[in-house]
Design an enzyme around this catalytic site. Structure first.
Site, PDB file in Angstrom:
ATOM      1  N   ARG A  98       0.954  -1.564   0.059  1.00  0.00           N
ATOM      2  CA  ARG A  98       0.141  -0.247   0.064  1.00  0.00           C
ATOM      3  C   ARG A  98       1.117   0.935  -0.253  1.00  0.00           C
ATOM      4  O   ARG A  98       1.541   0.968   0.723  1.00  0.00           O
ATOM      5  CB  ARG A  98      -0.295   0.079   1.279  1.00  0.00           C
ATOM      6  CG  ARG A  98      -1.541   1.002   0.915  1.00  0.00           C
ATOM      7  CD  ARG A  98      -2.729   1.786   2.436  1.00  0.00           C
ATOM      8  NE  ARG A  98      -3.883   0.733   1.437  1.00  0.00           N
ATOM      9  CZ  ARG A  98      -5.814   0.523   1.914  1.00  0.00           C
ATOM     10  NH1 ARG A  98      -5.219   1.445   3.338  1.00  0.00           N
ATOM     11  NH2 ARG A  98      -5.756  -0.158   2.108  1.00  0.00           N
ATOM     12  N   HIS A 125      -7.651   1.127  -6.370  1.00  0.00           N
ATOM     13  CA  HIS A 125      -7.344   0.254  -5.149  1.00  0.00           C
ATOM     14  C   HIS A 125      -8.593  -1.857  -5.661  1.00  0.00           C
ATOM     15  O   HIS A 125      -9.846  -2.116  -5.483  1.00  0.00           O
ATOM     16  CB  HIS A 125      -8.497   0.102  -4.006  1.00  0.00           C
ATOM     17  CG  HIS A 125      -8.357   0.330  -2.178  1.00  0.00           C
ATOM     18  ND1 HIS A 125      -7.429  -0.942  -2.441  1.00  0.00           N
ATOM     19  CD2 HIS A 125      -9.138   0.686  -1.290  1.00  0.00           C
ATOM     20  CE1 HIS A 125      -7.620  -0.880  -1.019  1.00  0.00           C
ATOM     21  NE2 HIS A 125      -8.288  -0.461  -0.811  1.00  0.00           N
ATOM     22  N   GLN A 128     -10.093  -3.904  -3.152  1.00  0.00           N
ATOM     23  CA  GLN A 128     -11.301  -3.332  -2.853  1.00  0.00           C
ATOM     24  C   GLN A 128     -12.654  -3.991  -3.534  1.00  0.00           C
ATOM     25  O   GLN A 128     -13.948  -4.400  -3.116  1.00  0.00           O
ATOM     26  CB  GLN A 128     -11.602  -2.491  -2.235  1.00  0.00           C
ATOM     27  CG  GLN A 128     -12.684  -1.325  -1.942  1.00  0.00           C
ATOM     28  CD  GLN A 128     -12.759  -1.970  -0.489  1.00  0.00           C
ATOM     29  OE1 GLN A 128     -12.182  -1.821   0.600  1.00  0.00           O
ATOM     30  NE2 GLN A 128     -14.388  -2.423   0.136  1.00  0.00           N
ATOM     31  N   ASP A 216     -17.668   6.798  -0.938  1.00  0.00           N
ATOM     32  CA  ASP A 216     -16.224   6.644  -0.802  1.00  0.00           C
ATOM     33  C   ASP A 216     -15.977   8.065  -0.024  1.00  0.00           C
ATOM     34  O   ASP A 216     -17.172   9.700  -0.937  1.00  0.00           O
ATOM     35  CB  ASP A 216     -15.042   6.293  -1.255  1.00  0.00           C
ATOM     36  CG  ASP A 216     -13.778   6.121  -0.654  1.00  0.00           C
ATOM     37  OD1 ASP A 216     -13.899   6.144   0.691  1.00  0.00           O
ATOM     38  OD2 ASP A 216     -12.922   5.685  -1.551  1.00  0.00           O
ATOM     39  N   CYS A 254     -16.424   1.514   1.125  1.00  0.00           N
ATOM     40  CA  CYS A 254     -15.715   0.453   1.580  1.00  0.00           C
ATOM     41  C   CYS A 254     -15.049   0.668   3.134  1.00  0.00           C
ATOM     42  O   CYS A 254     -14.635  -0.543   3.879  1.00  0.00           O
ATOM     43  CB  CYS A 254     -13.479   0.756   0.545  1.00  0.00           C
ATOM     44  SG  CYS A 254     -13.439   3.115   0.696  1.00  0.00           S
ATOM     45  N   ARG A 282     -13.835  -8.833   2.509  1.00  0.00           N
ATOM     46  CA  ARG A 282     -12.366  -8.451   2.000  1.00  0.00           C
ATOM     47  C   ARG A 282     -11.284  -9.949   2.396  1.00  0.00           C
ATOM     48  O   ARG A 282     -10.400 -10.560   1.495  1.00  0.00           O
ATOM     49  CB  ARG A 282     -11.424  -7.152   2.613  1.00  0.00           C
ATOM     50  CG  ARG A 282     -12.489  -5.693   2.986  1.00  0.00           C
ATOM     51  CD  ARG A 282     -11.813  -4.815   1.248  1.00  0.00           C
ATOM     52  NE  ARG A 282     -10.710  -5.731   0.877  1.00  0.00           N
ATOM     53  CZ  ARG A 282     -10.237  -4.741   1.060  1.00  0.00           C
ATOM     54  NH1 ARG A 282     -10.240  -3.379   1.809  1.00  0.00           N
ATOM     55  NH2 ARG A 282      -8.655  -4.416   0.553  1.00  0.00           N
TER      56      ARG A 282
HETATM   57  N1   CP Z   1     -10.967  -0.020   2.439  1.00  0.00           N
HETATM   58  C1   CP Z   1      -9.760  -0.185   2.925  1.00  0.00           C
HETATM   59  O1   CP Z   1      -9.075  -0.125   2.443  1.00  0.00           O
HETATM   60  O2   CP Z   1     -10.030  -0.221   4.585  1.00  0.00           O
HETATM   61  P1   CP Z   1      -8.247  -0.058   4.819  1.00  0.00           P
HETATM   62  O3   CP Z   1      -7.690   1.556   4.619  1.00  0.00           O
HETATM   63  O4   CP Z   1      -8.728   0.225   7.275  1.00  0.00           O
HETATM   64  O5   CP Z   1      -6.866  -1.015   4.673  1.00  0.00           O
HETATM   65  N1  NVA Z   2     -10.279   6.112  -1.211  1.00  0.00           N
HETATM   66  C1  NVA Z   2     -10.059   6.042   0.290  1.00  0.00           C
HETATM   67  C2  NVA Z   2     -10.241   5.018   0.098  1.00  0.00           C
HETATM   68  C3  NVA Z   2      -9.645   3.976   1.848  1.00  0.00           C
HETATM   69  C4  NVA Z   2     -10.160   2.245   1.509  1.00  0.00           C
HETATM   70  C5  NVA Z   2      -8.575   6.541   0.480  1.00  0.00           C
HETATM   71  O1  NVA Z   2      -7.398   6.668  -0.481  1.00  0.00           O
HETATM   72  O2  NVA Z   2      -8.274   7.085   1.952  1.00  0.00           O
END
Ligand code: CP
Ligand code: NVA
Length: 298
Positions: A98, A125, A128, A216, A254, A282
């Site tokens: 990540r 993502h 997700q 989101d 998400c 997930r």
């Molecule tokens: N939805 C998601 O990716 O959550 P986190 O940022 O907690 O991993």
């Molecule tokens: N769009 C959000 C998703 C978090 C899981 C971010 O990148 O912060």
């Protein structure tokens, strides 16, 4: 071996197989195909669901996980990304990343001889959205003639939804403020495959008859964009939006969610909401992804 970087790298059948395998392993015992596999997680941003579902999944499948968080690892800071990849491949069988820049992830994957999984970048993502597709199928059974509506920011999660719509051919309505746009290259690639992907600035029009409403956060992690919050306010998902959707419509997010910003508390906590099924899925989806990366074919 195979990387899992973006949904658009998959064929339609591979994506459908990933959905089926996630659903199968939600119900049935799975083989411990990660026995003795060592997996490194590089997380430059916070995470609850992605990190824990991967770690629990790896452990349940017989493997071991090692987390490098943002204090220990910022890709390209202490050494080149390629050097990091060439070291970790000597210890680990898989690396889950990540990070901020998608380009950094691609650079890492190109240098790595072991599979690399995209656990979120500023661009996309895919893990997700695989879990979201699984959740959608649990409720709607198939993608035929289905309509999905996205509300708010054009971010990394939407990017993966656009790629999914191109592969699976459902209708995707994007309701966003003027001046906020999804990636232009992705949009033309996707619309070439599926003419039913569209952008509107009218939230009611986007929601009309939709089988699924998604939103989101208005500000993603590391987003330095100065867009003022008030431009997103008309795109909040609330009961007014849910009422024009199909009567069996579901609401997805998400998470983490910001109550009464992108979604009203009553929708998030109401009967339409399947956000905790999404979160659970997930775990099942991560197992299918790791199986794909190790075995490539099902
Ligand atoms: N939805 C998601 O990716 O959550 P986190 O940022 O907690 O991993
Ligand atoms: N769009 C959000 C998703 C978090 C899981 C971010 O990148 O912060």
């Amino acid at each position: 071996m195979s990387n899992f970087i973006d949904l658009k790298d998959l064929s339609r059948d591979q994506l459908l197989d990933l959905i089926s395998l996630s659903l199968k392993w939600k119900k049935e015992a799975h083989p411990k195909f990660m026995a003795d596999k060592q997996v490194v997680l590089i997380f430059e941003k916070p995470s609850l669901r992605t990190r824990v579902s991967f770690e629990v999944g790896i452990n349940q499948l017989g493997g071991q996980s090692y987390l490098l968080n943002e204090k220990e690892m910022q890709l390209g800071e202490r050494e080149t990304i390629e050097d990091t990849a060439n070291v970790l491949e000597r210890y680990a069988d898989m690396v889950i990343i990540r990070c901020f820049g998608h380009g950094q992830l691609i650079k890492y994957a190109r240098a790595s001889s072991v599979p690399v999984i995209n656990a979120l970048t500023d661009f996309s993502h895919p893990c997700q959205v695989l879990a979201d597709l699984v959740t959608f199928i649990e409720h709607a059974h198939n993608f035929d003639n289905k309509k999905i509506a996205w509300f708010g920011d054009c971010n990394n999660v939407l990017q993966s939804w656009i790629e999914a719509a191109a592969l699976l051919n459902f209708e995707l309505n994007i309701a966003c403020p003027e001046g906020i746009k999804p990636n232009a290259k992705t949009m033309s690639w996707a619309i070439e495959r599926n003419k039913n992907i569209s952008i509107t600035h009218n939230p009611i029009q986007a929601a009309d008859g939709a089988n699924c409403i998604i939103t989101d956060t208005w500000r993603s992690m590391g987003d330095t964009n100065p867009n003022p919050e008030n431009i997103f306010v008309p795109f909040q998902v609330n009961n007014k939006i849910m009422k024009v959707a199909d009567k069996k419509a579901i609401f997805m997010h998400c998470l983490p969610a910001y109550r009464d910003k992108e979604v009203s508390s009553e929708v998030l906590e109401g009967d339409y909401s399947v956000v905790f099924d999404e979160a659970e899925n997930r775990l099942h989806a991560q197992k299918a992804i790791m199986h794909f990366c190790i075995n490539r074919k099902f």
